[in-house]
Motif scaffolding. Structure first.
Motif, PDB file in Angstrom:
ATOM      1  N   LEU A  32     -29.680 -58.927  77.264  1.00 18.16           N
ATOM      2  CA  LEU A  32     -29.131 -60.063  77.914  1.00 18.16           C
ATOM      3  C   LEU A  32     -29.074 -61.410  77.158  1.00 18.16           C
ATOM      4  CD1 LEU A  32     -28.038 -61.030  80.567  1.00 18.16           C
ATOM      5  CD2 LEU A  32     -30.257 -61.520  81.434  1.00 18.16           C
ATOM      6  N   GLY A  33     -30.230 -61.172  76.263  1.00 21.31           N
ATOM      7  CA  GLY A  33     -30.136 -62.391  75.345  1.00 21.31           C
ATOM      8  C   GLY A  33     -28.906 -62.477  74.417  1.00 21.31           C
ATOM      9  N   PHE A  34     -28.898 -61.221  73.764  1.00 22.57           N
ATOM     10  CA  PHE A  34     -27.918 -61.061  72.807  1.00 22.57           C
ATOM     11  C   PHE A  34     -26.375 -61.138  73.145  1.00 22.57           C
ATOM     12  CE2 PHE A  34     -30.664 -57.914  69.912  1.00 22.57           C
ATOM     13  CZ  PHE A  34     -31.150 -58.797  69.157  1.00 22.57           C
ATOM     14  N   ARG A  75     -22.073 -60.441  65.891  1.00 21.62           N
ATOM     15  CA  ARG A  75     -21.757 -59.249  66.886  1.00 21.62           C
ATOM     16  C   ARG A  75     -21.871 -58.021  66.095  1.00 21.62           C
ATOM     17  NH1 ARG A  75     -16.388 -60.039  70.796  1.00 21.62           N
ATOM     18  NH2 ARG A  75     -17.111 -61.788  71.887  1.00 21.62           N
ATOM     19  N   ALA A  76     -21.428 -57.824  64.629  1.00 25.32           N
ATOM     20  CA  ALA A  76     -21.579 -56.720  64.038  1.00 25.32           C
ATOM     21  C   ALA A  76     -23.016 -56.484  63.479  1.00 25.32           C
ATOM     22  CB  ALA A  76     -20.626 -56.788  62.798  1.00 25.32           C
ATOM     23  N   THR A 111     -31.847 -49.517  71.175  1.00 25.72           N
ATOM     24  CA  THR A 111     -30.891 -49.411  71.962  1.00 25.72           C
ATOM     25  C   THR A 111     -30.816 -50.599  72.982  1.00 25.72           C
ATOM     26  OG1 THR A 111     -32.750 -48.720  73.398  1.00 25.72           O
ATOM     27  CG2 THR A 111     -30.987 -47.291  72.933  1.00 25.72           C
ATOM     28  N   ALA A 112     -31.479 -51.917  72.528  1.00 24.43           N
ATOM     29  CA  ALA A 112     -31.239 -53.159  72.741  1.00 24.43           C
ATOM     30  C   ALA A 112     -30.053 -53.522  72.671  1.00 24.43           C
ATOM     31  CB  ALA A 112     -32.001 -54.247  72.439  1.00 24.43           C
ATOM     32  N   PRO A 113     -29.146 -53.165  71.471  1.00 21.10           N
ATOM     33  CA  PRO A 113     -27.842 -53.727  71.248  1.00 21.10           C
ATOM     34  C   PRO A 113     -26.808 -53.021  72.002  1.00 21.10           C
ATOM     35  CG  PRO A 113     -28.738 -53.195  69.197  1.00 21.10           C
ATOM     36  CD  PRO A 113     -29.814 -52.758  70.278  1.00 21.10           C
TER      37      PRO A 113
END
Lengths: 434, 311
Positions: B110-112, B127-128, B186-188
């Protein structure tokens, strides 16, 4: 907005379905397939371990064959390092009756399982040829199941004890002595005393059996019907030694995640005083080749047979690899030809000897490579009556799994010794009773 | 599947009746035609998804020794497994892993996502960068984590000055290591799903709120979170279901040792290593029921959310 939610719901359902597939049918993977068509006469040899890598002995053997037989070249498909993982890879292909692999590098303990499942072609017709070439009887026996020959012996093996000659004066002959001298040497140099194979896998099973056989114990009886783990005191002595070694720090930090390569990396970088490992690492430690260039112990590596608990002779667990031919291969005849050649050709077998991988034909032992003591030591191990083997029975995997679970938990202090041995004894008997 | 099929059929039934009758008299109705078009994919689904499930269920009722079938076992395999502490250990490990990993992934993701949704210089690069861990195949990142955490060669211990800390060789650190590796990977992915949700929220709502004097926190709790709810549910569903069947990470990093034996590792152990297809299928069926149950709970939540959203 509404249609997007429908998409989400559908995606959700699809995720669940994909779970169902992967959850319930890991066996249904079909493998690559179709390899046979493109390469013409190319044969694929699925084998793992350090010597299968580029520059390794298996690669050198295939290069030799490919020079002489350009029509049916052999390409190595490198399998993982751990024997259990190699078997898994092969089992997935063979279970699907796929022809992706033509030749199989088979650990000596898989013969029974592969033969019973009808995965490998019989070599009974080639038996005479192998006997004439002087293949050692013990090696031939490991390729046999229910009196039929299912593979060609390729190399034999037995664990050896490596030590630092600059830290340890005399090679130990008992494990108590080993603890003493390795610990003293390690303290002097500020390094770890001992590395070996302690991760939860087949290699740890071999390490445990070496302790067990070294205490004059047996795993199962001659007929292969009953566990002998609780007979006498050997089982307890072996396991208690492991528990003690882990608790007292005789085993290096990280011993319980170590396989062959991690152990040799520690020893080679000078971070361990003693090591249990296979003879083929000798060249890497002291040789002059590219691999040995980074060795910190080039001039201080000593090697001897494994200690025991009885101060007499040595002990070991015979290992090694046989070459089987996939029964579903499209090139069974050509594959068989290679297998027989690799196991009987003097030039090929001497290549193995040159890299300290024990050959299987008697004549290769007549002229041992100069300055390399390992093959002579392996000969001593194979001749000792305490040396045993793991039965090449179809049930071996279930037994090995039981040993891995119980012995690993016990030596890491999670389960008491007595309880682990009793449970293991029961589980082995259950596996054998089938 | 049920929900999307039934709604697809409702739509034509809402069409004006005369037209519908005409269609029926001439040829297949629209819904019947729809069914015909869907038949091949349904058939394919049945073959590749339903058949293995049913076959595993079938096998789970038989006793095996090695790969040989030795007779009917009834519910015997289920009884053995449900009373085996090893099974319950695996259930406990799997759920601990899932709850911890999914919670951390959600918060970090969510932070990302909020970060990636902002317009700022270098947004493309950010982003990349954030997405790189997700692009690396799990077996490879697992092997990298193994090398970094294991004592040999042990880069993490060297970097943090931890000496010989045995991350992968002791409880509970082995499991914590797996959770960290999974979160890193997997956070991304969660961020990506949430970012898609964030981009559907119209900018004028924030503008209006700002005019009304809402603080940044109020805008987040009163606009972002409620409107993001469908995306959050989907992200949580995907990650929960994925985590419940985690296999590759523990297989490579610990091979199930030191309190990291998950349900999928156990299933694979019985189907390939032992092998005992009867017990393996039993465990696979139990795992399937478990994952299905958790999934259905999520879907019912999404469904309710959909109803509330339409009010």
């Amino acid at each position: 907005m509404k249609s997007r939610r429908h998409v989400l719901a559908t995606l959700a359902v699809l995720t669940l379905l994909s779970t169902a597939c992967s959850g319930s049918s890991p066996e249904d993977s079909t493998g690559g397939g179709g390899e046979g068509e493109q390469g013409g006469g190319e044969l694929v040899w699925a084998i793992g371990g350090a010597e299968a890598a580029v520059g390794g002995l298996h690669q050198q053997v295939t290069e030799l064959w490919n020079e002489q037989n350009p029509d049916s070249p052999v390409r190595i498909e490198i399998l993982p390092d751990a024997a259990d993982e190699q078997r898994n890879q092969q089992a997935l292909v063979l279970q699907a009756q796929d022809s992706e692999f033509d030749l199989l590098g088979m650990d000596v303990i898989w013969t029974g399982e592969y033969a019973t499942n009808g995965w490998v072609a019989s070599f009974e017709e080639e038996r005479g040829q192998l006997e004439d070439a002087g293949v050692l009887p013990g090696a031939l026996e490991s390729a046999q199941w229910e009196e039929e020959l299912w593979a060609v012996p390729y190399n034999s093996n037995a664990g050896l004890f490596y030590y630092r000659t600059d830290l340890i004066e005399a090679a130990p002959t008992t494990w108590d002595e080993a603890v003493e001298v390795c610990t003293a040497g390690a303290e002097e140099a500020g390094i770890a005393p001992f590395v070996g194979q302690g991760a939860q896998y087949e290699g740890m099973v071999v390490n445990f059996l070496e302790y067990l056989f070294g205490a004059e114990g047996q795993l199962i009886n001659e007929e292969g019907t009953e566990s002998l783990l609780l007979e006498g005191d050997a089982g307890r002595q072996a396991l208690e030694f492991m528990v003690q070694s882990q608790a007292d720090g005789f085993y290096a930090p990280g011993f319980n995640t170590m396989q062959e390569n991690e152990a040799v990396a520690e020893f080679q970088s000078g971070s361990a005083a003693c090591m249990r490992n296979w003879p083929s690492f000798y060249a890497q430690l002291v040789g002059e080749g590219e691999q040995a260039a980074s060795s910190e112990v080039q001039d201080s590596t000593g090697v001897t047979t494994l200690p025991t608990f009885v101060d007499e002779g040595t002990t070991g667990v015979t290992g090694g690899f046989n070459i089987g031919v996939n029964a579903f291969s499209e090139n069974v005849d050509a594959a068989k030809e290679f297998a027989v050649w690799a196991g009987t050709n003097e030039e090929a077998q001497l290549l193995l000897a040159g890299g300290s991988l024990p050959p299987v034909i008697a004549s290769a032992y007549d002229e041992l490579p100069e300055g390399d003591p390992t093959l002579g030591l392996v000969g001593d191990v194979l001749a000792d009556e305490k040396t045993g083997s793991r039965p090449p029975a179809p049930t071996w995997n279930a037994i090995s799994q039981a040993i891995q679970q119980n012995i690993f938990a016990a030596y890491n202090g999670e389960v008491p010794v007595e309880e682990a041995l009793t449970t293991l004894n029961d589980e082995i008997n259950t596996a054998l009773g089938g | 599947m049920a929900s999307s099929v039934s709604t697809a059929q409702e739509r034509p039934s809402g069409a004006p009746p005369p037209e519908r009758e005409r269609a029926r008299s001439r040829e297949l109705s629209e819904s019947a035609l729809g069914r015909v078009f869907m038949a091949p994919s349904l058939l394919a689904m049945t073959l590749v998804a339903l058949f293995p499930i049913l076959y595993a269920l079938f096998l789970s009722f038989f006793e095996f020794v090695g790969r040989e079938q030795r007779g009917f076992a009834g519910l015997g395999n289920y009884a053995t497994q449900l009373t085996d502490p090893r099974y319950w250990d695996a259930v406990r490990v799997t759920f601990t892993f899932t709850v911890a990993a999914v919670a951390l992934e959600f918060l970090i993701g969510l932070g990302f996502a909020l970060l990636m949704n902002q317009a700022f210089l270098g947004r493309g690069v950010t982003r990349a960068t954030i997405l790189i861990p997700w692009v690396i195949p799990t077996v490879i990142s697992a092997q990298i984590w193994f090398f970094m955490l294991n004592i040999t060669p042990g880069f993490i211990n060297a970097a943090l000055g931890l000496g010989d800390f045995n991350w992968l060789g002791q409880r509970p650190w082995a499991l914590i290591s797996l959770i960290l590796a999974d979160v890193w990977k997997t956070a991304p992915f969660v961020a990506l799903l949430l970012l898609a949700g964030l981009q559907t929220i119209p900018g004028d709502m924030y503008e209006a709120a700002r005019v009304d004097g809402a603080s940044a926190w109020q805008r987040f709790t009163s606009i972002t979170l409620p409107l993001l709810r469908p995306a959050i549910f989907v992200a949580l569903l995907f990650r929960t279901v994925d985590s419940l069947r985690i296999y590759d990470l523990p297989k490579v990093m610990t091979n199930g040792a030191n309190g990291t034996e998950t349900l999928s590792i156990l299933v694979q152990n019985y189907i390939v290593d032992q092998p005992n297809p009867g017990i393996g299928s039993t465990l696979a069926t139990l795992t399937f029921i478990l994952v299905l149950g958790v999934g259905l709970i999520f879907i019912s939540l999404i469904g309710r959310n959909l109803v509330i959203g339409e009010e």
